[in-house]
Write an enzyme that holds these catalytic residues in place. Structure first.
Site, PDB file in Angstrom:
ATOM      1  N   GLU A 104       0.825  -1.214   0.000  1.00 31.97           N
ATOM      2  CA  GLU A 104       0.000   0.000   0.000  1.00 31.97           C
ATOM      3  C   GLU A 104       0.857   1.261   0.000  1.00 31.97           C
ATOM      4  O   GLU A 104       0.366   2.358  -0.245  1.00 31.97           O
ATOM      5  CB  GLU A 104      -0.929   0.028   1.226  1.00 31.97           C
ATOM      6  CG  GLU A 104      -1.862  -1.169   1.327  1.00 31.97           C
ATOM      7  CD  GLU A 104      -2.614  -1.435   0.043  1.00 31.97           C
ATOM      8  OE1 GLU A 104      -3.276  -0.507  -0.449  1.00 31.97           O
ATOM      9  OE2 GLU A 104      -2.530  -2.559  -0.476  1.00 31.97           O
ATOM     10  N   ARG A 142      19.648   9.080 -20.923  1.00 23.77           N
ATOM     11  CA  ARG A 142      19.883   9.469 -22.318  1.00 23.77           C
ATOM     12  C   ARG A 142      20.139  10.968 -22.472  1.00 23.77           C
ATOM     13  O   ARG A 142      20.596  11.419 -23.516  1.00 23.77           O
ATOM     14  CB  ARG A 142      18.732   9.004 -23.229  1.00 23.77           C
ATOM     15  CG  ARG A 142      17.409   9.665 -22.977  1.00 23.77           C
ATOM     16  CD  ARG A 142      16.307   9.054 -23.833  1.00 23.77           C
ATOM     17  NE  ARG A 142      16.381   9.399 -25.237  1.00 23.77           N
ATOM     18  CZ  ARG A 142      16.101  10.599 -25.734  1.00 23.77           C
ATOM     19  NH1 ARG A 142      15.733  11.574 -24.940  1.00 23.77           N
ATOM     20  NH2 ARG A 142      16.189  10.831 -27.029  1.00 23.77           N
ATOM     21  N   ASP A 157      16.342  15.690 -31.289  1.00 20.27           N
ATOM     22  CA  ASP A 157      14.895  15.768 -31.320  1.00 20.27           C
ATOM     23  C   ASP A 157      14.592  17.173 -30.819  1.00 20.27           C
ATOM     24  O   ASP A 157      14.353  17.365 -29.647  1.00 20.27           O
ATOM     25  CB  ASP A 157      14.212  14.757 -30.389  1.00 20.27           C
ATOM     26  CG  ASP A 157      15.008  13.469 -30.222  1.00 20.27           C
ATOM     27  OD1 ASP A 157      15.649  13.041 -31.198  1.00 20.27           O
ATOM     28  OD2 ASP A 157      15.004  12.924 -29.119  1.00 20.27           O
TER      29      ASP A 157
HETATM   30  N1  4GX Z   1       4.194   5.734 -10.942  1.00 20.95           N
HETATM   31  N2  4GX Z   1       3.112   2.298  -7.919  1.00 20.95           N
HETATM   32  C1  4GX Z   1       4.448   2.371  -5.845  1.00 20.95           C
HETATM   33  C2  4GX Z   1       3.540   1.426  -3.770  1.00 20.95           C
HETATM   34  C3  4GX Z   1       3.531   2.763  -3.135  1.00 20.95           C
HETATM   35  C4  4GX Z   1       2.358   3.491  -2.878  1.00 20.95           C
HETATM   36  C5  4GX Z   1       2.441   4.711  -2.259  1.00 20.95           C
HETATM   37  C6  4GX Z   1       4.800   4.451  -2.170  1.00 20.95           C
HETATM   38  C7  4GX Z   1       3.654   5.192  -1.885  1.00 20.95           C
HETATM   39  C8  4GX Z   1       3.565   4.101  -9.616  1.00 20.95           C
HETATM   40  C9  4GX Z   1       3.193   4.912 -10.711  1.00 20.95           C
HETATM   41  C10 4GX Z   1       2.712   3.045  -9.017  1.00 20.95           C
HETATM   42  C11 4GX Z   1       2.147   1.415  -7.265  1.00 20.95           C
HETATM   43  C12 4GX Z   1       4.454   2.242  -7.352  1.00 20.95           C
HETATM   44  C13 4GX Z   1       2.167   1.580  -5.773  1.00 20.95           C
HETATM   45  N3  4GX Z   1       4.746   3.261  -2.771  1.00 20.95           N
HETATM   46  N4  4GX Z   1       4.760   4.470  -9.253  1.00 20.95           N
HETATM   47  N5  4GX Z   1       3.516   1.423  -5.234  1.00 20.95           N
HETATM   48  N6  4GX Z   1       2.043   4.898 -11.395  1.00 20.95           N
HETATM   49  O1  4GX Z   1       1.633   2.851  -9.489  1.00 20.95           O
HETATM   50  O2  4GX Z   1       5.162   5.482 -10.051  1.00 20.95           O
END
Ligand code: 4GX
Length: 251
Positions: A104, A142, A157
């Site tokens: 979570e 990059r 680009d």
């Molecule tokens: N872009 N996720 C992180 C667990 C979480 C939740 C809250 C820290 C705070 C995501 C995205 C993404 C799913 C990565 C939940 N960690 N991360 N994870 N879209 O969906 O970066």
């Protein structure tokens, strides 16, 4: 997950040539109990697990000891959406500590104490931050001078992140009955550049009109759009003067 990523292709070459320096920290190595637990049930109850603060704090501190001036970035869907401008600003950073959460999320007190920036790669939910971190690393790497060979410079680009690119063609000249636009074979590089700018603009208008909103266009770019407007107006005019077509009566 990260080992292959750091070995492959342009990223792999950049690591070998020490143009970028990468390390992975496994939070399990920083767990404080004998079972090396990194998650726990949430205070207040409810489903799902929360990442324990101590292992995360240990991992981030360890990364900071190697790269003290790094910016600490948490990957989370709550973050501001990552884009090319963010990639550019990260490329100017001394270093990045990308914190990948699972479950979570992380204990709020880690967020407060250690995190400089919260970033999302898009409005969808992943199972962990690892792929998001790889997306960030790839787009930032990059932009670091020397990482892309001379054959393919990052900001060649010109429209990098601002416009949709012009169409690309390679051999054969005719593919399944479809030929390459002749201008590209003309050898006239002035005309080719003009054509590419025109295609870039019109493709942006057709595919990603959101990119044009609120954008400061150059005189040349405005002239190109005016020319397309005039062409479209002429097509409509030809229809309405016939007085029978579907657009009869239009101005
Ligand atoms: N872009 N996720 C992180 C667990 C979480 C939740 C809250 C820290 C705070 C995501 C995205 C993404 C799913 C990565 C939940 N960690 N991360 N994870 N879209 O969906 O970066």
């Amino acid at each position: 997950m990260f080992q292959l990523f750091f070995q492959q292709g342009i990223i792999g070459r950049a690591v070998t040539k020490q143009q970028i320096d990468v390390s992975v920290f496994n939070i399990r190595d920083f767990a404080t109990d004998k079972h090396r637990v990194t998650d726990d049930r949430p205070y207040g109850g409810g489903s799902g697990m929360v990442m324990k603060p101590e292992p995360l704090a240990g991992a981030i501190r360890s990364a900071k000891s190697i790269s003290p001036d790094s910016k600490t970035v948490l990957l989370t869907p709550q973050g501001r959406t990552f884009d090319q401008a963010a990639a550019r600003s990260y490329a100017d950073c001394e270093g990045l500590i990308l914190v990948c959460g699972r479950y979570e999320g992380i204990d709020e007190r880690i967020d407060h104490r250690f995190v400089d920036d919260e970033v999302s790669i898009g409005d969808y939910v992943l199972m962990g931050g690892e792929l998001a971190a790889m997306v960030i690393m790839e787009s930032v790497a990059r932009l670091i001078p020397g990482v892309l060979g001379a054959e393919d410079s990052a900001e060649k680009d010109t429209f990098s992140g601002n416009f949709v690119e012009h169409a690309h063609y390679t051999r054969p000249y005719v593919f399944e009955g479809d030929a390459v636009p002749d201008i590209l074979l003309s050898g006239n590089h002035g005309k080719i550049d003009e054509w590419r700018l025109e295609m870039s603009l019109i493709r942006t208008f057709l595919k990603r009109p959101d990119l044009l909103k609120g954008k400061q266009l150059s005189i040349q770019e405005i002239d190109i759009l005016k020319k397309w407007c005039a062409d479209i107006k002429n097509i409509i005019k030809a229809q309405s003067s016939r007085d029978t077509g579907p657009l009869s009566g239009c101005q």
